[in-house]
Design a protein around this motif. Structure first.
Motif, PDB file in Angstrom:
ATOM      1  N   THR A  31      28.751   2.498  22.374  1.00 58.23           N
ATOM      2  CA  THR A  31      28.315   3.771  21.765  1.00 58.23           C
ATOM      3  C   THR A  31      27.104   4.369  22.130  1.00 58.23           C
ATOM      4  OG1 THR A  31      27.440   2.455  19.817  1.00 58.23           O
ATOM      5  CG2 THR A  31      29.635   3.273  19.604  1.00 58.23           C
ATOM      6  N   SER A  32      26.545   3.637  23.217  1.00 57.27           N
ATOM      7  CA  SER A  32      25.046   3.974  23.488  1.00 57.27           C
ATOM      8  C   SER A  32      25.053   5.136  24.480  1.00 57.27           C
ATOM      9  CB  SER A  32      24.393   2.743  24.061  1.00 57.27           C
ATOM     10  OG  SER A  32      24.114   1.866  22.986  1.00 57.27           O
ATOM     11  N   GLY A  33      23.792   5.621  24.673  1.00 55.59           N
ATOM     12  CA  GLY A  33      23.493   6.742  25.549  1.00 55.59           C
ATOM     13  C   GLY A  33      22.298   7.358  24.672  1.00 55.59           C
ATOM     14  N   TYR A  34      22.032   8.551  25.459  1.00 54.11           N
ATOM     15  CA  TYR A  34      20.987   9.408  24.771  1.00 54.11           C
ATOM     16  C   TYR A  34      21.434   9.957  23.596  1.00 54.11           C
ATOM     17  CZ  TYR A  34      18.684   9.265  29.741  1.00 54.11           C
ATOM     18  OH  TYR A  34      18.293   8.880  30.757  1.00 54.11           O
ATOM     19  N   ASP A  35      22.601  10.196  23.242  1.00 60.30           N
ATOM     20  CA  ASP A  35      23.148  10.643  22.171  1.00 60.30           C
ATOM     21  C   ASP A  35      22.964   9.744  20.866  1.00 60.30           C
ATOM     22  OD1 ASP A  35      25.125   9.340  23.120  1.00 60.30           O
ATOM     23  OD2 ASP A  35      26.822  10.528  22.502  1.00 60.30           O
ATOM     24  N   GLN A  36      22.957   8.521  21.337  1.00 59.82           N
ATOM     25  CA  GLN A  36      23.009   7.331  19.988  1.00 59.82           C
ATOM     26  C   GLN A  36      21.439   7.078  19.919  1.00 59.82           C
ATOM     27  OE1 GLN A  36      25.487   6.277  18.566  1.00 59.82           O
ATOM     28  NE2 GLN A  36      26.625   7.686  19.829  1.00 59.82           N
ATOM     29  N   ILE A  37      20.582   7.632  20.529  1.00 59.67           N
ATOM     30  CA  ILE A  37      19.048   7.058  20.268  1.00 59.67           C
ATOM     31  C   ILE A  37      18.584   7.566  18.736  1.00 59.67           C
ATOM     32  CG2 ILE A  37      16.622   7.540  20.790  1.00 59.67           C
ATOM     33  CD1 ILE A  37      17.503   7.769  23.854  1.00 59.67           C
ATOM     34  N   GLN A  38      17.895   6.914  17.944  1.00 56.81           N
ATOM     35  CA  GLN A  38      17.359   7.196  16.698  1.00 56.81           C
ATOM     36  C   GLN A  38      15.901   7.478  16.962  1.00 56.81           C
ATOM     37  OE1 GLN A  38      19.178   7.342  13.870  1.00 56.81           O
ATOM     38  NE2 GLN A  38      20.927   7.052  14.989  1.00 56.81           N
ATOM     39  N   MET A  39      15.566   8.720  17.051  1.00 57.21           N
ATOM     40  CA  MET A  39      14.121   8.745  17.103  1.00 57.21           C
ATOM     41  C   MET A  39      13.066   8.528  15.991  1.00 57.21           C
ATOM     42  SD  MET A  39      13.944  10.143  20.263  1.00 57.21           S
ATOM     43  CE  MET A  39      12.710  10.905  20.621  1.00 57.21           C
ATOM     44  N   GLU A  40      11.825   7.770  16.187  1.00 52.73           N
ATOM     45  CA  GLU A  40      10.926   7.611  15.061  1.00 52.73           C
ATOM     46  C   GLU A  40       9.790   8.071  15.302  1.00 52.73           C
ATOM     47  OE1 GLU A  40      11.087   3.734  13.507  1.00 52.73           O
ATOM     48  OE2 GLU A  40      12.985   3.182  14.007  1.00 52.73           O
ATOM     49  N   ASN A  41       9.120   8.690  14.462  1.00 57.70           N
ATOM     50  CA  ASN A  41       7.657   9.104  14.834  1.00 57.70           C
ATOM     51  C   ASN A  41       6.576   7.999  14.866  1.00 57.70           C
ATOM     52  OD1 ASN A  41       8.201  11.849  15.180  1.00 57.70           O
ATOM     53  ND2 ASN A  41       8.380  12.118  12.865  1.00 57.70           N
ATOM     54  N   ALA A  59       7.602  11.183  18.895  1.00 56.33           N
ATOM     55  CA  ALA A  59       8.739  10.531  18.772  1.00 56.33           C
ATOM     56  C   ALA A  59       9.250   9.951  19.694  1.00 56.33           C
ATOM     57  CB  ALA A  59       9.767  11.682  18.216  1.00 56.33           C
ATOM     58  N   VAL A  60       9.713   8.769  19.629  1.00 55.11           N
ATOM     59  CA  VAL A  60      10.384   7.844  20.416  1.00 55.11           C
ATOM     60  C   VAL A  60      11.347   7.170  20.062  1.00 55.11           C
ATOM     61  CG1 VAL A  60       9.622   5.796  21.918  1.00 55.11           C
ATOM     62  CG2 VAL A  60       7.604   7.347  21.293  1.00 55.11           C
ATOM     63  N   GLY A  61      12.283   6.949  20.981  1.00 55.28           N
ATOM     64  CA  GLY A  61      13.498   6.193  20.705  1.00 55.28           C
ATOM     65  C   GLY A  61      14.266   5.461  21.839  1.00 55.28           C
ATOM     66  N   SER A  72      13.939   8.085  25.180  1.00 53.76           N
ATOM     67  CA  SER A  72      13.542   9.624  24.949  1.00 53.76           C
ATOM     68  C   SER A  72      12.094   9.483  24.080  1.00 53.76           C
ATOM     69  CB  SER A  72      14.574  10.220  23.851  1.00 53.76           C
ATOM     70  OG  SER A  72      14.354  11.567  23.938  1.00 53.76           O
ATOM     71  N   ILE A  73      11.123  10.535  24.798  1.00 54.69           N
ATOM     72  CA  ILE A  73      10.033  10.460  24.405  1.00 54.69           C
ATOM     73  C   ILE A  73       9.798  12.012  24.155  1.00 54.69           C
ATOM     74  CG2 ILE A  73       7.431  10.022  24.413  1.00 54.69           C
ATOM     75  CD1 ILE A  73       8.386   7.690  26.497  1.00 54.69           C
ATOM     76  N   ASP A  74       9.272  12.394  22.827  1.00 57.20           N
ATOM     77  CA  ASP A  74       9.073  13.859  22.422  1.00 57.20           C
ATOM     78  C   ASP A  74       7.590  13.880  22.104  1.00 57.20           C
ATOM     79  OD1 ASP A  74       8.962  16.331  21.533  1.00 57.20           O
ATOM     80  OD2 ASP A  74      10.936  16.346  20.732  1.00 57.20           O
ATOM     81  N   PHE A  75       6.767  14.490  22.918  1.00 55.92           N
ATOM     82  CA  PHE A  75       5.373  14.993  22.515  1.00 55.92           C
ATOM     83  C   PHE A  75       5.095  15.892  21.531  1.00 55.92           C
ATOM     84  CE2 PHE A  75       5.536  12.608  26.474  1.00 55.92           C
ATOM     85  CZ  PHE A  75       4.685  11.612  26.308  1.00 55.92           C
ATOM     86  N   GLY A  76       5.972  16.672  21.185  1.00 57.33           N
ATOM     87  CA  GLY A  76       5.927  17.602  19.998  1.00 57.33           C
ATOM     88  C   GLY A  76       5.061  18.869  20.406  1.00 57.33           C
ATOM     89  N   PRO A  77       5.152  19.795  19.426  1.00 59.82           N
ATOM     90  CA  PRO A  77       4.469  21.056  19.888  1.00 59.82           C
ATOM     91  C   PRO A  77       3.073  21.170  19.978  1.00 59.82           C
ATOM     92  CG  PRO A  77       5.067  20.762  17.594  1.00 59.82           C
ATOM     93  CD  PRO A  77       5.529  19.810  18.260  1.00 59.82           C
ATOM     94  N   TRP A  78       2.276  20.206  19.555  1.00 61.32           N
ATOM     95  CA  TRP A  78       0.932  20.101  19.982  1.00 61.32           C
ATOM     96  C   TRP A  78       0.588  20.212  21.261  1.00 61.32           C
ATOM     97  CZ3 TRP A  78      -1.293  15.915  21.992  1.00 61.32           C
ATOM     98  CH2 TRP A  78      -0.482  14.632  21.680  1.00 61.32           C
ATOM     99  N   TYR A  79       1.358  19.799  22.103  1.00 60.13           N
ATOM    100  CA  TYR A  79       0.937  19.946  23.611  1.00 60.13           C
ATOM    101  C   TYR A  79       1.172  21.394  24.046  1.00 60.13           C
ATOM    102  CZ  TYR A  79       1.724  19.803  28.511  1.00 60.13           C
ATOM    103  OH  TYR A  79       1.735  20.088  29.948  1.00 60.13           O
ATOM    104  N   VAL A  80       0.161  22.250  24.579  1.00 62.32           N
ATOM    105  CA  VAL A  80       0.461  23.626  24.665  1.00 62.32           C
ATOM    106  C   VAL A  80      -0.689  23.876  25.988  1.00 62.32           C
ATOM    107  CG1 VAL A  80       1.025  24.391  22.535  1.00 62.32           C
ATOM    108  CG2 VAL A  80      -1.589  24.330  23.017  1.00 62.32           C
TER     109      VAL A  80
END
Length: 184
Positions: A31-41, A59-61, A72-80
């Motif tokens: 069941t793994s792959g990018y769609d199986q990632i559980q993101m946490e802050n 957010a990292v997962g 997957s790493i998401d730096f969020g909207p504060w990067y502008v």
């Protein structure tokens, strides 16, 4: 009454069929792959001279299957205000500092822009161990990458035991580590 009893029997048969047909548990390899990632802050790592909102998080997962580790790493909207994360990111170096911890073995790696638009390579011990893409959408900068387990096993010189803890961390970017159990 016959109509209601008939429908109850039908619903009961459908429920039994679904229970029989659905697996009791799913291993990561199924069941793994990018769609199986559980993101946490995770709290952002602080840098001297760099102002970041005290509540800022990244957010990292991660997830894994028998061939790859997906991150997957998401730096969020504060990067502008900057077109791509590989040019400048408020004093943070996000190319290096990554560590994958596998059953107490540490694998250091970096990401390297390969000159192909939004794509990058993942490098460890001078070898390409994976690839990824980054994106920016209205100030939200994120990237995903996969790490080839066969290549990782060669570098660390061991197989990955079933139920081993896999952790991804980067003290340059965030505090803590995203961790999963490897099902093999």
């Amino acid at each position: 009454m016959t109509w209601v009893n008939g429908h109850k029997k039908l619903l009961f048969c459908l429920a039994v069929f679904m229970i029989i047909m659905m697996p009791a548990s799913a291993q990561a390899s199924q069941t793994s792959g990018y769609d199986q990632i559980q993101m946490e802050n995770y709290p952002i790592a602080r840098r001297n001279g760099v102002f970041v909102d005290p509540g800022a998080t990244i957010a990292v997962g991660i997830s894994a299957d028998k061939n790859n580790i997906f991150a997957s790493i998401d730096f969020g909207p504060w990067y502008v205000n900057y077109p791509w994360p590989f040019n400048y990111w408020y004093g943070y170096d996000y190319h290096s500092g990554y560590q994958l911890i596998i059953a107490d073995q540490i694998l250091d790696f970096t990401i390297q822009d390969n000159g192909n638009g939004n794509k990058f390579s993942v490098i460890s011990a001078g070898k390409n161990i994976g690839s990824g893409t980054f994106s920016q959408y209205y100030g939200d900068t994120a990237w995903q990458f996969n790490l080839d387990l066969k290549k990782i096993k060669k570098i660390i010189g061991m197989d990955i035991p079933e139920n081993a803890q896999l952790s991804l961390q980067n003290a340059n970017l965030y505090q803590g580590a995203a961790t999963i159990s490897y099902a093999g």
